[in-house]
Design a protein around this motif. Structure first.
Motif, PDB file in Angstrom:
ATOM      1  N   THR A 114       0.835  -1.202   0.000  1.00 45.60           N
ATOM      2  CA  THR A 114       0.000   0.000   0.000  1.00 45.60           C
ATOM      3  C   THR A 114       0.868   1.250   0.000  1.00 45.60           C
ATOM      4  OG1 THR A 114      -1.775  -1.152   1.182  1.00 45.60           O
ATOM      5  CG2 THR A 114      -1.815   1.248   1.219  1.00 45.60           C
ATOM      6  N   ARG A 115       1.942   1.197   0.743  1.00 43.42           N
ATOM      7  CA  ARG A 115       2.869   2.334   0.766  1.00 43.42           C
ATOM      8  C   ARG A 115       3.482   2.546  -0.608  1.00 43.42           C
ATOM      9  NH1 ARG A 115       8.586   2.926   4.139  1.00 43.42           N
ATOM     10  NH2 ARG A 115       8.863   5.158   3.720  1.00 43.42           N
ATOM     11  N   VAL A 116       3.819   1.457  -1.284  1.00 48.52           N
ATOM     12  CA  VAL A 116       4.401   1.556  -2.620  1.00 48.52           C
ATOM     13  C   VAL A 116       3.417   2.202  -3.589  1.00 48.52           C
ATOM     14  CG1 VAL A 116       5.091   0.182  -4.636  1.00 48.52           C
ATOM     15  CG2 VAL A 116       6.061  -0.321  -2.390  1.00 48.52           C
ATOM     16  N   LEU A 117       2.197   1.740  -3.589  1.00 47.77           N
ATOM     17  CA  LEU A 117       1.186   2.305  -4.484  1.00 47.77           C
ATOM     18  C   LEU A 117       0.965   3.785  -4.189  1.00 47.77           C
ATOM     19  CD1 LEU A 117      -1.004   1.894  -6.643  1.00 47.77           C
ATOM     20  CD2 LEU A 117      -2.546   1.135  -4.849  1.00 47.77           C
ATOM     21  N   THR A 118       0.867   4.117  -2.920  1.00 46.48           N
ATOM     22  CA  THR A 118       0.626   5.500  -2.509  1.00 46.48           C
ATOM     23  C   THR A 118       1.786   6.416  -2.883  1.00 46.48           C
ATOM     24  OG1 THR A 118      -0.664   4.672  -0.633  1.00 46.48           O
ATOM     25  CG2 THR A 118       0.075   6.954  -0.526  1.00 46.48           C
ATOM     26  N   MET A 119       2.997   5.990  -2.571  1.00 47.37           N
ATOM     27  CA  MET A 119       4.153   6.829  -2.852  1.00 47.37           C
ATOM     28  C   MET A 119       4.450   6.914  -4.353  1.00 47.37           C
ATOM     29  SD  MET A 119       5.024   8.238  -0.065  1.00 47.37           S
ATOM     30  CE  MET A 119       3.247   8.263   0.258  1.00 47.37           C
ATOM     31  N   ARG A 120       4.057   5.880  -5.088  1.00 49.85           N
ATOM     32  CA  ARG A 120       4.235   5.940  -6.546  1.00 49.85           C
ATOM     33  C   ARG A 120       3.356   7.046  -7.136  1.00 49.85           C
ATOM     34  NH1 ARG A 120       5.892   3.159 -11.052  1.00 49.85           N
ATOM     35  NH2 ARG A 120       4.541   3.333 -12.879  1.00 49.85           N
TER      36      ARG A 120
ATOM     37  N   LEU B  30      -5.450   7.445 -12.886  1.00 45.40           N
ATOM     38  CA  LEU B  30      -6.578   6.647 -12.420  1.00 45.40           C
ATOM     39  C   LEU B  30      -6.054   5.574 -11.472  1.00 45.40           C
ATOM     40  CD1 LEU B  30      -9.521   5.576 -12.496  1.00 45.40           C
ATOM     41  CD2 LEU B  30      -8.880   4.261 -14.540  1.00 45.40           C
ATOM     42  N   ALA B  31      -6.531   5.591 -10.236  1.00 43.67           N
ATOM     43  CA  ALA B  31      -6.115   4.598  -9.249  1.00 43.67           C
ATOM     44  C   ALA B  31      -7.350   3.865  -8.745  1.00 43.67           C
ATOM     45  CB  ALA B  31      -5.377   5.272  -8.087  1.00 43.67           C
TER      46      ALA B  31
ATOM     47  N   LYS C 121      -7.046  15.658  -4.255  1.00 45.10           N
ATOM     48  CA  LYS C 121      -8.471  15.681  -4.574  1.00 45.10           C
ATOM     49  C   LYS C 121      -8.726  15.586  -6.083  1.00 45.10           C
ATOM     50  CE  LYS C 121     -10.126  18.228  -0.516  1.00 45.10           C
ATOM     51  NZ  LYS C 121     -10.731  19.483  -0.003  1.00 45.10           N
ATOM     52  N   SER C 122      -7.752  15.991  -6.880  1.00 43.80           N
ATOM     53  CA  SER C 122      -7.913  15.940  -8.343  1.00 43.80           C
ATOM     54  C   SER C 122      -7.722  14.551  -8.916  1.00 43.80           C
ATOM     55  CB  SER C 122      -6.924  16.908  -9.011  1.00 43.80           C
ATOM     56  OG  SER C 122      -7.193  18.240  -8.633  1.00 43.80           O
ATOM     57  N   LEU C 123      -7.216  13.634  -8.090  1.00 42.85           N
ATOM     58  CA  LEU C 123      -7.000  12.267  -8.550  1.00 42.85           C
ATOM     59  C   LEU C 123      -8.325  11.567  -8.829  1.00 42.85           C
ATOM     60  CD1 LEU C 123      -4.343  11.064  -5.952  1.00 42.85           C
ATOM     61  CD2 LEU C 123      -3.980  11.097  -8.431  1.00 42.85           C
ATOM     62  N   TRP C 124      -8.335  10.720  -9.844  1.00 45.38           N
ATOM     63  CA  TRP C 124      -9.433   9.801 -10.044  1.00 45.38           C
ATOM     64  C   TRP C 124      -9.068   8.549  -9.238  1.00 45.38           C
ATOM     65  CZ3 TRP C 124     -13.792   9.832 -13.538  1.00 45.38           C
ATOM     66  CH2 TRP C 124     -13.985  11.054 -14.194  1.00 45.38           C
ATOM     67  N   MET C 125      -9.445   8.526  -7.987  1.00 46.18           N
ATOM     68  CA  MET C 125      -9.088   7.406  -7.123  1.00 46.18           C
ATOM     69  C   MET C 125     -10.312   6.926  -6.358  1.00 46.18           C
ATOM     70  SD  MET C 125      -6.415   7.241  -3.905  1.00 46.18           S
ATOM     71  CE  MET C 125      -4.974   6.668  -4.767  1.00 46.18           C
ATOM     72  N   GLY C 126     -10.506   5.615  -6.358  1.00 43.82           N
ATOM     73  CA  GLY C 126     -11.621   5.050  -5.621  1.00 43.82           C
ATOM     74  C   GLY C 126     -11.813   3.599  -6.016  1.00 43.82           C
ATOM     75  N   THR C 127     -12.894   3.013  -5.548  1.00 44.70           N
ATOM     76  CA  THR C 127     -13.207   1.646  -5.949  1.00 44.70           C
ATOM     77  C   THR C 127     -13.612   1.629  -7.421  1.00 44.70           C
ATOM     78  OG1 THR C 127     -15.549   1.848  -5.373  1.00 44.70           O
ATOM     79  CG2 THR C 127     -14.036   1.117  -3.628  1.00 44.70           C
TER      80      THR C 127
ATOM     81  N   ILE D  11      -2.488   4.356 -15.134  1.00 41.87           N
ATOM     82  CA  ILE D  11      -3.513   3.552 -14.476  1.00 41.87           C
ATOM     83  C   ILE D  11      -2.853   2.645 -13.443  1.00 41.87           C
ATOM     84  CG2 ILE D  11      -5.309   1.804 -14.812  1.00 41.87           C
ATOM     85  CD1 ILE D  11      -5.713   2.938 -17.635  1.00 41.87           C
ATOM     86  N   LEU D  12      -3.362   2.691 -12.221  1.00 39.63           N
ATOM     87  CA  LEU D  12      -2.824   1.881 -11.135  1.00 39.63           C
ATOM     88  C   LEU D  12      -3.967   1.087 -10.506  1.00 39.63           C
ATOM     89  CD1 LEU D  12      -1.608   5.086 -10.885  1.00 39.63           C
ATOM     90  CD2 LEU D  12       0.067   3.826  -9.540  1.00 39.63           C
ATOM     91  N   VAL D  13      -3.753  -0.208 -10.303  1.00 38.71           N
ATOM     92  CA  VAL D  13      -4.801  -1.061  -9.738  1.00 38.71           C
ATOM     93  C   VAL D  13      -4.246  -1.842  -8.557  1.00 38.71           C
ATOM     94  CG1 VAL D  13      -6.600  -2.744 -10.233  1.00 38.71           C
ATOM     95  CG2 VAL D  13      -5.697  -1.334 -12.101  1.00 38.71           C
ATOM     96  N   ASP D  14      -4.922  -1.729  -7.436  1.00 43.48           N
ATOM     97  CA  ASP D  14      -4.532  -2.456  -6.233  1.00 43.48           C
ATOM     98  C   ASP D  14      -5.232  -3.812  -6.203  1.00 43.48           C
ATOM     99  OD1 ASP D  14      -3.303  -2.912  -3.813  1.00 43.48           O
ATOM    100  OD2 ASP D  14      -4.719  -1.709  -2.642  1.00 43.48           O
ATOM    101  N   GLU D  15      -4.614  -4.799  -5.559  1.00 47.10           N
ATOM    102  CA  GLU D  15      -5.203  -6.120  -5.343  1.00 47.10           C
ATOM    103  C   GLU D  15      -5.765  -6.720  -6.638  1.00 47.10           C
ATOM    104  OE1 GLU D  15      -4.513  -7.352  -2.660  1.00 47.10           O
ATOM    105  OE2 GLU D  15      -4.607  -5.934  -1.017  1.00 47.10           O
ATOM    106  N   TYR D  16      -4.928  -6.762  -7.667  1.00 44.29           N
ATOM    107  CA  TYR D  16      -5.421  -7.183  -8.980  1.00 44.29           C
ATOM    108  C   TYR D  16      -5.860  -8.640  -9.000  1.00 44.29           C
ATOM    109  CZ  TYR D  16      -6.020  -6.391 -13.957  1.00 44.29           C
ATOM    110  OH  TYR D  16      -6.574  -6.210 -15.205  1.00 44.29           O
ATOM    111  N   GLN D  17      -5.368  -9.431  -8.054  1.00 41.37           N
ATOM    112  CA  GLN D  17      -5.785 -10.839  -8.004  1.00 41.37           C
ATOM    113  C   GLN D  17      -7.267 -10.966  -7.664  1.00 41.37           C
ATOM    114  OE1 GLN D  17      -3.985  -9.474  -5.533  1.00 41.37           O
ATOM    115  NE2 GLN D  17      -5.218  -9.843  -3.695  1.00 41.37           N
ATOM    116  N   ASP D  18      -7.861  -9.888  -7.149  1.00 41.77           N
ATOM    117  CA  ASP D  18      -9.278  -9.927  -6.791  1.00 41.77           C
ATOM    118  C   ASP D  18     -10.183  -9.342  -7.867  1.00 41.77           C
ATOM    119  OD1 ASP D  18      -9.030 -11.180  -4.304  1.00 41.77           O
ATOM    120  OD2 ASP D  18      -8.490  -9.306  -3.325  1.00 41.77           O
ATOM    121  N   SER D  19      -9.635  -9.011  -9.037  1.00 40.20           N
ATOM    122  CA  SER D  19     -10.460  -8.460 -10.114  1.00 40.20           C
ATOM    123  C   SER D  19     -11.267  -9.562 -10.784  1.00 40.20           C
ATOM    124  CB  SER D  19      -9.583  -7.737 -11.142  1.00 40.20           C
ATOM    125  OG  SER D  19      -8.676  -8.636 -11.756  1.00 40.20           O
TER     126      SER D  19
END
Length: 315
Positions: free
Chosen positions: A33-39, A54-55, A80-86, A221-229
């Motif tokens: 999570t730290r890696v994704l955030t800091m990236r 897009l995250a 706030k300008s990020l497109w980030m969410g589920t 484009i960044l996607v977390d927990e891709y194994q759950d897609s």
């Protein structure tokens, strides 16, 4: 740069490699999570407009926490300008802007599970179908499974194997129920939770100009927990990164091939494996091996178990 301090070598590589396809393989407690955030913070610090990032996450809590962390590095305005969410929240936002292409109002209603169940009960009643044989929650789960695997009403009707399988399960009317349910939702100007992904897939597939608009917007484009897609989520990612065609897209996925908790919602580990196959030599794989959460005996026990997993990425 203070936010890069304390990163171990693989984490640093994942954060600071700005371009091209990149997969981070990491278990719980490895700092993913730290890696994704800091990236994301590093992208913005290096001149990337947050509006072009897009995250996608799997929980609103995760998205909120990451935005807060990013805001501390690059400022709340940029965060706030990020497109980030589920997946669902981000694509609901897109649908609000583009719903008219599909014949829906921009203020369409989003049904929760109970709303959806109520509509299904009405459909069963209108079709004079015994709700003891076709239990509403079971029908709801079946329709949800179809949607998460991009099986529309038309696709279902054109799939003899699915129809035959439902007939063998004494659910021969499921196709008619599905059709009437979709029609009722449309008449009500409503989408259920699964529609937020299915309808976005329809939108981006049927209307090239809309797809081009969002392909151009989302350059990173960044996607977390891709194994759950699931199939629907994976298809959306594929549509958005197809913009680059033969070029190297800026797609970054984080995943743990030994942990998948959304199988009941159609999660498919093969989505991660397909990323590896698709980009082959162009894909940079970074493995986070250091665990910051568990002591060695626990890690050794976990390793002994996961070595028996049949589907694993070799690294």
């Amino acid at each position: 740069m203070d936010y890069l301090k304390g990163l171990n070598e693989p984490q640093y590589e994942a954060v600071t490699t700005l371009h091209g396809p990149l997969m981070v393989l990491a278990g719980a407690g490895s700092g993913k999570t730290r890696v994704l955030t800091m990236r994301i913070a590093h992208l913005i610090t290096n001149g990337i407009d947050p509006f072009n990032i897009l995250a996608l996450t799997f929980t609103n809590k995760a998205a909120k926490e990451m935005k807060t962390r990013i805001g501390k590095v690059v400022g709340e305005g940029n965060a706030k300008s990020l497109w980030m969410g589920t997946f669902h929240s981000v694509f609901a936002r897109i649908l609000r802007s583009e719903a008219h292409y599909l014949g829906f109002p921009s203020n369409f209603t989003i049904y929760d599970t109970q709303d959806s169940l109520n509509v299904l009960k009405k459909v069963l009643k209108d079709l004079n179908i015994d709700q003891e044989l076709y239990k509403p929650k079971k029908v709801q789960a079946r329709i949800s499974s179809y949607k998460n695997n991009l099986i529309t009403v038309r696709a279902y009707q054109n799939n003899p194997e699915l129809i035959e399988a439902d007939e063998r399960s004494n659910m021969k009317y499921i196709g008619k129920i599905y059709e009437k349910y979709v029609e009722q939702c449309f008449r009500n100007g409503a989408m259920d939770f699964d529609d937020l992904l299915l309808r976005t897939n329809e939108l981006l597939t049927r209307f090239p100009e809309v797809l081009a608009k969002y392909q151009d917007r989302f350059r990173y484009i960044l996607v977390d927990e891709y194994q759950d897609s699931n199939g629907s989520q994976n298809k959306l990612v594929e549509l958005l990164i197809s913009y680059w065609q033969d070029e190297r897209p800026n797609i970054f996925v984080v995943g743990d091939d030994d942990q998948s908790i959304y199988r009941f919602q159609g999660a498919n580990l093969k989505n991660m494996m397909n990323i590896v196959k698709r980009f082959e030599k162009d894909l940079l794989k970074v493995v986070l091996t250091k665990n910051y959460r568990s002591v060695q005996p626990i890690l050794d026990s976990a390793k002994g178990l996961i070595e028996h997993n049949k589907q694993r990425l070799v690294y």
